[in-house]
Enzyme design. Structure first.
Site, PDB file in Angstrom:
ATOM      1  N   ASP A 202       0.920  -1.057  -0.008  1.00 53.31           N
ATOM      2  CA  ASP A 202      -0.068   0.024  -0.120  1.00 53.31           C
ATOM      3  C   ASP A 202       0.951   1.271   0.035  1.00 53.31           C
ATOM      4  O   ASP A 202       0.319   2.144  -0.429  1.00 53.31           O
ATOM      5  CB  ASP A 202      -0.975   0.119   1.211  1.00 53.31           C
ATOM      6  CG  ASP A 202      -1.664   1.141   1.256  1.00 53.31           C
ATOM      7  OD1 ASP A 202      -2.714   1.391   0.308  1.00 53.31           O
ATOM      8  OD2 ASP A 202      -1.883   1.947   2.300  1.00 53.31           O
TER       9      ASP A 202
ATOM     10  N   MET B 202      -7.212   5.919   3.041  1.00 57.84           N
ATOM     11  CA  MET B 202      -7.441   7.291   2.222  1.00 57.84           C
ATOM     12  C   MET B 202      -6.295   7.465   1.202  1.00 57.84           C
ATOM     13  O   MET B 202      -6.251   8.409   0.291  1.00 57.84           O
ATOM     14  CB  MET B 202      -7.812   8.416   2.820  1.00 57.84           C
ATOM     15  CG  MET B 202      -9.043   8.544   3.620  1.00 57.84           C
ATOM     16  SD  MET B 202     -10.469   8.310   2.438  1.00 57.84           S
ATOM     17  CE  MET B 202     -10.116   9.856   1.612  1.00 57.84           C
ATOM     18  N   ARG B 203      -5.182   6.484   1.557  1.00 62.91           N
ATOM     19  CA  ARG B 203      -3.997   6.946   0.636  1.00 62.91           C
ATOM     20  C   ARG B 203      -4.423   6.565  -0.876  1.00 62.91           C
ATOM     21  O   ARG B 203      -3.935   7.300  -1.581  1.00 62.91           O
ATOM     22  CB  ARG B 203      -2.811   5.797   1.168  1.00 62.91           C
ATOM     23  CG  ARG B 203      -1.486   6.140   0.310  1.00 62.91           C
ATOM     24  CD  ARG B 203      -0.481   5.024   0.785  1.00 62.91           C
ATOM     25  NE  ARG B 203       0.123   5.656   2.064  1.00 62.91           N
ATOM     26  CZ  ARG B 203      -0.008   5.238   3.386  1.00 62.91           C
ATOM     27  NH1 ARG B 203      -0.499   4.058   3.386  1.00 62.91           N
ATOM     28  NH2 ARG B 203       0.634   5.845   4.132  1.00 62.91           N
ATOM     29  N   ALA B 204      -5.158   5.684  -1.094  1.00 59.81           N
ATOM     30  CA  ALA B 204      -5.461   5.315  -2.490  1.00 59.81           C
ATOM     31  C   ALA B 204      -6.186   6.355  -3.003  1.00 59.81           C
ATOM     32  O   ALA B 204      -5.654   6.745  -4.303  1.00 59.81           O
ATOM     33  CB  ALA B 204      -6.317   4.150  -2.594  1.00 59.81           C
TER      34      ALA B 204
END
Length: 661
Positions: free
Chosen positions: A191, A272-274
């Site tokens: 991720d 929320m990184r995506a």
């Protein structure tokens, strides 16, 4: 050294080249992970990228390559030595690198001879404003991957060790390559890479022919070949510089923000990184094509690069995006994008930062992806003739810890005790270890102070006083599964439970960074279903195709395991093996001795003589138990567990895999 293979001369690999170029435009995307089989030019493409990056202006004499126009908080500052120009660097991190080599450390020689705390920079400092390339990143120790990913995310490296406290700029384009056959990265580490690309060799004859022609032409005359492609590389370099200049002005409309959020929600990605990576990638894509604002085509291109590895929730899930699922998600995104814009009064902060700026602390730091959660196992379906059957595995569970006794020196992992570069300090040593053991060094010097003529405060130190820290951590092992697939195990309920147990142990091996192999025995002989490998998901795939039926050649299964382990001992002598035998202990196939049970016990004795740690999982069911698996375990010198005792949730405590020698 001859000229590198030109970036523009690479045949195919369009997604890989686009992902690298977008990161060159916007380093805040977070780097690229390149997955692919061996011999697919992964390293060639990455090394060619550095030549396209703009030339840098650096502060003269700065070990960290700081930008004179934007001075940072640098250990070598303030800079007053003028300005130098140099190409952007490509720094390679080898698999065997230590933490000292990566982040830097105390200069021990100057500390002991001059009495000063001098910091010696590492590879993170050398990579500042360039490219940091990690080949075989899946084989790099997890704590090193954590360090370089943290530095890539923050743009700074922090060193707190051995009396050194240093923070320096470390902004770089991170690129990792890996062969999935050699093992996977943990989901949390996956991720942290912004984009991922899977590459494979082309199956088209014309494409493969052109690859051969260009490679042979390059090997015959590297300088001449590079000169023929120099103009095209220069065009790409100019386009990168132009896109970097226009990126801050690229607008991200609210409609596209809603599209991004809807697509990420449709794929149920964690955290929320995506969403943030897709937004940055879409902005970079718009700048790359010379647009003033992000459009639907930019979001689609970003989704294809940023989401495949984040969709993977289980180590046995196949990476990648299915076209139908992607199309459905984009349709949902289009519906949300067409919603009316919200009233500006509802958003007093004005919508936050633009795609090229900050603002990522909300969500990224507070909502880290930590899920290793399992997904439902996939049933095998049908069967085959000749009495053979396949069985759907039972639901997986959290497996208890099985360990190899003693202290090893194998590859870093999370299973058995081992001497390591990280972990707790157990003692000082003058001959081995890593890092300064301060108390041990002072203790070694103290008795000699009078002889050395000490007359004032402070110690008189010499090189022979140096003591290093011997640390104890964890290692990964070779876990060899030997699975009884004979007719005595073929009852549907029993084989389903055995398959579920092996899947659970495989998931545990994945999390503990083990190497695994699978041997099955049924009918007349045993076979190696999967040679030892770091790819645990490959082992799970072979298990799903497991067929049962026939007699029980237990002795042959154990002898085959012994031959496999002998070969692996030559190939990797430091990795200690753990044999996990799943059987009811019955042996019905006649061996050379004519007595199947006696043959099995003799084969087990040979493994015990080799010092192989073993666990026998007794799969016998029913009110009447013969206890034959326990006899095999005794001959192996290992322990015998019942099938239900493998669950960590049902059995308290930790079990040793074999009795201490």
């Amino acid at each position: 050294m001859g000229a590198r293979f030109p970036f523009s001369a690479v045949v195919g690999h369009d997604d890989l080249r686009l992902a690298l170029l977008l990161n060159a435009v916007h380093p805040g995307i977070g780097g690229v992970l390149v997955r692919g089989e061996k011999g697919t030019a992964k390293s060639t493409v990455v090394r060619a990228l550095a030549a396209l990056l703009p030339e840098l202006e650096v502060a003269a004499g700065c070990r960290f390559g700081c930008d004179p126009a934007a001075p940072a908080d640098c250990p070598d500052g303030p800079h007053r030595g003028g300005v130098e120009r140099r190409p952007a660097r490509l720094v390679e991190l080898p698999v065997g690198a230590t933490e000292d080599r990566l982040v830097g450390s105390l200069d021990l020689e100057r500390a002991l001879t001059e009495g000063v705390r001098a910091y010696q920079p590492g590879l993170l400092a050398a990579a500042h404003r360039g490219v940091l390339y990690v080949d075989e990143v899946n084989l790099l120790h997890d704590h090193l991957v954590d360090l370089l990913l943290d530095a890539a995310a923050m743009g700074r490296a922090h060193v707190e060790r051995e009396g050194v406290s240093v923070s320096h700029p470390a902004s770089f384009l991170l690129v990792g390559t890996m062969n999935p056959e050699e093992g996977e990265l943990r989901p949390q580490l996956l991720d942290r890479f912004g984009l991922t690309v899977s590459v494979r060799a082309a199956r088209d004859v014309a494409t493969r022919t052109e690859v051969i022609r260009r490679r042979l032409a390059y090997e015959a005359d590297p300088e001449g070949f590079a000169a023929r492609w120099a103009e095209r590389d220069a065009e790409l370099a100019g386009r990168i510089a132009a896109a970097r200049a226009t990126l801050p002005g690229v607008r991200l409309p609210d409609a596209e923000v809603r599209r991004i959020a809807a697509v990420c929600a449709a794929f149920e990605v964690d955290g929320m990184r995506a969403d943030l990576v897709v937004a940055r990638t879409a902005a970079a894509h718009a700048a790359w094509r010379g647009a003033a604002e992000v459009a639907e085509e930019d979001v689609e291109a970003a989704v294809r690069l940023a989401l495949p590895h984040r969709k993977r929730r289980d180590p046995f899930d196949e990476p990648g995006l299915e076209e139908e699922q992607l199309a459905d998600a984009l349709r949902q995104g289009a519906e949300h994008a067409e919603e009316p814009d919200p009233d500006p009064e509802d958003d007093p902060d004005g919508g936050g930062d633009g795609p090229g700026g900050g603002g990522e602390s909300t969500g990224e730091s507070a909502q880290e992806s930590t899920s290793d959660g399992p997904s439902p196992e996939r049933p095998d379906g049908g069967g085959s003739g000749s009495g053979e059957r396949t069985h759907a595995p039972a639901p997986a569970f959290r497996a208890r810890l099985l360990q190899v006794p003693g202290v090893g020196e194998g590859a870093p992992g999370k299973r058995s005790r081992a001497r390591a570069r990280t972990g707790r300090v157990v003692r000082p040593s003058a001959s081995d270890g890593g890092g300064l053991h301060l108390v041990g060094t002072l203790g070694a010097a103290a008795p000699h102070q009078a002889a050395r003529g000490r007359s004032g405060p402070g110690l008189v130190l010499r090189g022979e006083d140096l003591r290093r820290s011997v640390r104890e951590g964890k290692e990964g092992n070779l876990v060899l599964f030997v699975v009884d697939a004979s007719g005595s195990m073929a009852a549907r309920q029993r084989m389903s439970a055995v398959s579920g147990a092996v899947v659970s142990l495989l998931r545990d091996a994945y999390q503990r960074r083990d190497k695994v192999g699978v041997i099955t025995f049924r009918g007349a002989a045993a076979e190696v279903a999967l040679p030892p490998t770091g790819s645990v998901d490959a082992a799970a795939a072979r298990l799903r195709a497991l067929r049962t039926g026939g007699r029980t050649p237990l002795a042959d299964g154990l002898l085959r395991a012994r031959r496999v382990l002998e070969s692996e001992r030559v190939r990797d002598p430091r990795r200690r093996p753990l044999l996990v035998l799943l059987t009811d202990g019955r042996a019905t196939a006649t061996g050379a001795g004519g007595d199947p049970a006696a043959d099995a016990l003799r084969a087990a004795g040979l493994l015990a003589a080799d010092g192989v740690a073993a666990v026998v999982v007794d799969c016998e069911r029913g009110p009447v138990r013969l206890g034959m698996a326990a006899r095999v375990a005794a001959a192996l010198g290992g322990v015998c567990l019942r099938l239900e005792e493998l669950s960590a949730d049902q059995v308290a405590g930790v079990v040793r895999a074999a009795r201490a020698a």
